[in-house]
Design a protein around this motif. Structure first.
Motif, PDB file in Angstrom:
ATOM      1  N   ALA A  40      13.192  -4.242  18.078  1.00 26.76           N
ATOM      2  CA  ALA A  40      13.703  -5.151  17.374  1.00 26.76           C
ATOM      3  C   ALA A  40      13.898  -4.915  16.386  1.00 26.76           C
ATOM      4  N   ILE A  41      14.125  -6.961  16.765  1.00 28.83           N
ATOM      5  CA  ILE A  41      13.372  -7.228  15.842  1.00 28.83           C
ATOM      6  C   ILE A  41      12.292  -7.162  14.854  1.00 28.83           C
ATOM      7  N   CYS A  42      11.056  -6.675  15.637  1.00 27.04           N
ATOM      8  CA  CYS A  42       9.810  -7.059  15.046  1.00 27.04           C
ATOM      9  C   CYS A  42      10.019  -5.320  14.269  1.00 27.04           C
ATOM     10  N   VAL A  43      10.138  -4.539  14.512  1.00 29.70           N
ATOM     11  CA  VAL A  43      10.186  -3.520  13.947  1.00 29.70           C
ATOM     12  C   VAL A  43      12.016  -3.644  12.413  1.00 29.70           C
ATOM     13  N   TYR A  44      12.543  -4.001  12.511  1.00 27.97           N
ATOM     14  CA  TYR A  44      13.271  -4.670  11.471  1.00 27.97           C
ATOM     15  C   TYR A  44      12.450  -5.432  10.548  1.00 27.97           C
ATOM     16  N   GLU A  45      11.709  -6.532  11.256  1.00 28.95           N
ATOM     17  CA  GLU A  45      11.035  -7.462  10.121  1.00 28.95           C
ATOM     18  C   GLU A  45      10.176  -6.786   9.067  1.00 28.95           C
ATOM     19  N   TRP A  46       9.010  -5.562  10.245  1.00 24.50           N
ATOM     20  CA  TRP A  46       8.446  -5.438   9.701  1.00 24.50           C
ATOM     21  C   TRP A  46       9.124  -4.597   8.033  1.00 24.50           C
ATOM     22  N   THR A  47      10.037  -3.635   8.313  1.00 28.03           N
ATOM     23  CA  THR A  47      10.357  -3.079   7.451  1.00 28.03           C
ATOM     24  C   THR A  47      10.969  -3.546   6.617  1.00 28.03           C
ATOM     25  N   LYS A  48      11.523  -4.923   6.377  1.00 28.38           N
ATOM     26  CA  LYS A  48      12.285  -5.537   5.550  1.00 28.38           C
ATOM     27  C   LYS A  48      10.768  -6.711   4.392  1.00 28.38           C
ATOM     28  N   ALA A  49      10.346  -6.423   5.582  1.00 26.79           N
ATOM     29  CA  ALA A  49       8.793  -7.176   4.952  1.00 26.79           C
ATOM     30  C   ALA A  49       8.493  -5.521   3.388  1.00 26.79           C
ATOM     31  N   ARG A  50       8.264  -5.166   3.977  1.00 26.71           N
ATOM     32  CA  ARG A  50       8.139  -3.910   3.002  1.00 26.71           C
ATOM     33  C   ARG A  50       9.272  -3.294   2.577  1.00 26.71           C
ATOM     34  N   SER A  51       9.926  -3.337   2.342  1.00 28.12           N
ATOM     35  CA  SER A  51      11.653  -2.147   1.713  1.00 28.12           C
ATOM     36  C   SER A  51      11.068  -3.160  -0.066  1.00 28.12           C
ATOM     37  N   GLY A  52      10.917  -4.351  -0.035  1.00 26.69           N
ATOM     38  CA  GLY A  52      11.693  -4.729  -1.087  1.00 26.69           C
ATOM     39  C   GLY A  52      12.871  -5.166  -1.391  1.00 26.69           C
ATOM     40  N   ARG A  53      13.773  -5.244  -2.576  1.00 23.53           N
ATOM     41  CA  ARG A  53      15.038  -4.995  -2.830  1.00 23.53           C
ATOM     42  C   ARG A  53      16.234  -4.014  -1.536  1.00 23.53           C
ATOM     43  N   THR A  54      15.191  -2.975  -0.855  1.00 26.64           N
ATOM     44  CA  THR A  54      15.953  -1.385  -0.269  1.00 26.64           C
ATOM     45  C   THR A  54      16.814  -2.211   0.361  1.00 26.64           C
ATOM     46  N   PRO A  55      17.722  -2.562   0.761  1.00 25.44           N
ATOM     47  CA  PRO A  55      19.020  -2.604   2.555  1.00 25.44           C
ATOM     48  C   PRO A  55      18.583  -1.761   3.903  1.00 25.44           C
ATOM     49  N   VAL A  56      18.126  -2.896   4.813  1.00 28.82           N
ATOM     50  CA  VAL A  56      18.115  -2.232   5.659  1.00 28.82           C
ATOM     51  C   VAL A  56      19.269  -2.780   6.580  1.00 28.82           C
ATOM     52  N   CYS A  57      19.237  -1.210   7.264  1.00 24.81           N
ATOM     53  CA  CYS A  57      20.687  -1.359   7.900  1.00 24.81           C
ATOM     54  C   CYS A  57      19.233  -0.968   9.878  1.00 24.81           C
ATOM     55  N   LEU A  58      20.119  -2.279  10.814  1.00 22.41           N
ATOM     56  CA  LEU A  58      20.412  -1.444  12.663  1.00 22.41           C
ATOM     57  C   LEU A  58      21.266  -0.523  12.690  1.00 22.41           C
ATOM     58  N   TRP A  59      20.490   0.540  13.154  1.00 18.51           N
ATOM     59  CA  TRP A  59      21.554   1.057  13.757  1.00 18.51           C
ATOM     60  C   TRP A  59      21.187   1.879  15.889  1.00 18.51           C
ATOM     61  N   GLY A  60      22.539   1.149  16.226  1.00 12.81           N
ATOM     62  CA  GLY A  60      21.843   0.885  17.748  1.00 12.81           C
ATOM     63  C   GLY A  60      23.377   1.913  18.385  1.00 12.81           C
ATOM     64  N   HIS A  61      22.700   3.108  18.978  1.00 12.35           N
ATOM     65  CA  HIS A  61      23.463   3.837  20.079  1.00 12.35           C
ATOM     66  C   HIS A  61      23.934   3.386  21.369  1.00 12.35           C
ATOM     67  N   SER A  62      24.668   3.359  22.050  1.00 18.89           N
ATOM     68  CA  SER A  62      25.301   3.161  23.537  1.00 18.89           C
ATOM     69  C   SER A  62      24.218   2.065  24.132  1.00 18.89           C
ATOM     70  N   LEU A  63      23.128   1.986  24.951  1.00 23.38           N
ATOM     71  CA  LEU A  63      22.655   0.782  25.116  1.00 23.38           C
ATOM     72  C   LEU A  63      21.923   0.196  23.726  1.00 23.38           C
ATOM     73  N   GLY A  64      21.419   0.740  22.626  1.00 24.10           N
ATOM     74  CA  GLY A  64      20.868   0.355  21.292  1.00 24.10           C
ATOM     75  C   GLY A  64      21.756  -0.114  20.714  1.00 24.10           C
ATOM     76  N   THR A  65      23.097  -0.234  21.353  1.00 29.32           N
ATOM     77  CA  THR A  65      24.511  -1.897  20.413  1.00 29.32           C
ATOM     78  C   THR A  65      24.228  -2.617  20.686  1.00 29.32           C
ATOM     79  N   GLY A  66      24.077  -2.690  22.490  1.00 26.51           N
ATOM     80  CA  GLY A  66      22.799  -4.095  22.522  1.00 26.51           C
ATOM     81  C   GLY A  66      22.021  -4.799  22.004  1.00 26.51           C
ATOM     82  N   VAL A  67      20.841  -3.797  22.382  1.00 24.48           N
ATOM     83  CA  VAL A  67      19.766  -3.923  21.475  1.00 24.48           C
ATOM     84  C   VAL A  67      19.690  -4.967  20.472  1.00 24.48           C
ATOM     85  N   ALA A  68      20.346  -3.742  19.418  1.00 23.30           N
ATOM     86  CA  ALA A  68      21.244  -4.219  17.921  1.00 23.30           C
ATOM     87  C   ALA A  68      21.487  -5.311  17.616  1.00 23.30           C
ATOM     88  N   THR A  69      22.508  -6.034  18.491  1.00 23.64           N
ATOM     89  CA  THR A  69      23.345  -6.913  18.402  1.00 23.64           C
ATOM     90  C   THR A  69      22.616  -8.037  18.991  1.00 23.64           C
TER      91      THR A  69
END
Length: 270
Positions: free
Chosen positions: A103-132
């Motif tokens: 999750a950290i890898c994908v978020y950081e990869w996205t932030k490095a390419r998003s410029g000023r565009t905000p990026v949100c982490l969205w987790g569902h069920s098990l994914g909420t634990g991964v997100a936090t």
């Protein structure tokens, strides 16, 4: 899915993550016939981005996950749907530490390419634990996540496991709960949402169905209270409860979902 490209990221040696990038439907015509490079460049077009971390069953191609990506795309979001290591077409063996790294890898990869565009982490069920888990690690690095959406969250994996419908029948058996807890500890499976939110400052939106039988509504409510008590800025924490009919996986079918997410993020990112 329309307006989607498939690609892979490597969070560490020996692991490849399969990812779908779905662009906002308003850019659908532009996306026709384009390669991955075009999609990557599109991440800084000003349309907000969601990194979607799914639950424990199946993979990113599950029908309700495709439906959610379509809803968010129609709502003007880029959606990066991730399969953790060991899920779908991703390689590697799933562990809590590994999924957090993914999750950290994908978020950081996205932030490095998003410029000023905000990026949100969205987790569902098990994914909420991964997100936090990921958000807490990024916060510790001095890089708070732009926003977090937790759909059907639990407080921690121990509580989630006890409440899981198939396990409830074993609650009264002598030693069962202790055995389960020891197994979770031995495998280092915790996903402590209830502890993680105490260390976050990112805007946090909790979504939960009133008739969720997999992760009861009370889990989301408890997590909301913990987060709200811990946050200095109470306006950064919000919870939306959905009426009966959507259960654990189908909040994407409610018209309230997109409206709630857009209103919250636009307020926080104004």
């Amino acid at each position: 899915m329309a307006h989607t490209v498939n690609f892979f990221l490597r969070p560490e040696p020996g692991v490849l993550l399969g990812i779908w990038h779905t662009v906002p439907s308003c850019r659908g015509e532009d996306a026709k016939g384009k390669c991955r490079c075009w999609y990557e460049a599109a991440l800084h077009d000003g349309n907000p981005i969601i990194v979607y971390l799914h639950g424990s069953a199946q993979h990113r191609a599950a029908p309700h996950r495709i439906k959610l990506a379509e809803v968010l795309s129609d709502g003007g979001f880029h959606v990066l749907s991730v399969d953790y290591r060991g899920f779908g077409d991703s390689t590697g063996t799933p562990t809590e530490e590994g999924l957090t790294t993914d999750a950290i890898c994908v978020y950081e990869w996205t932030k490095a390419r998003s410029g000023r565009t905000p990026v949100c982490l969205w987790g569902h069920s098990l994914g909420t634990g991964v997100a936090t888990n990921a958000a807490r690690a990024l916060e510790a690095k001095g890089c708070p996540v732009d926003a977090i959406v937790l759909e059907a969250p639990f407080t921690n994996m121990w509580v989630a496991s006890i409440n899981y419908p198939l396990l409830k029948i074993y609650k009264k058996l002598p030693g069962c709960l202790r055995t389960l807890m020891d197994a979770l500890k031995e495998d280092k499976i915790v996903y402590p949402n209830d502890q993680n939110v105490k260390f976050l400052s990112s805007p946090l939106l909790i979504l939960h169905g009133e008739d969720d039988r997999t992760v009861p509504l009370e889990c989301g409510e408890q997590l909301y209270e913990i987060a709200r008590n811990a946050y200095r800025n109470k306006d950064r924490v919000k919870m939306v409860v959905f009426p009966p009919g959507f259960h654990h996986n189908l909040l994407c079918k409610s018209p309230l979902l997109l409206r709630s997410v857009r209103d919250f993020l636009s307020q926080q990112w104004a």
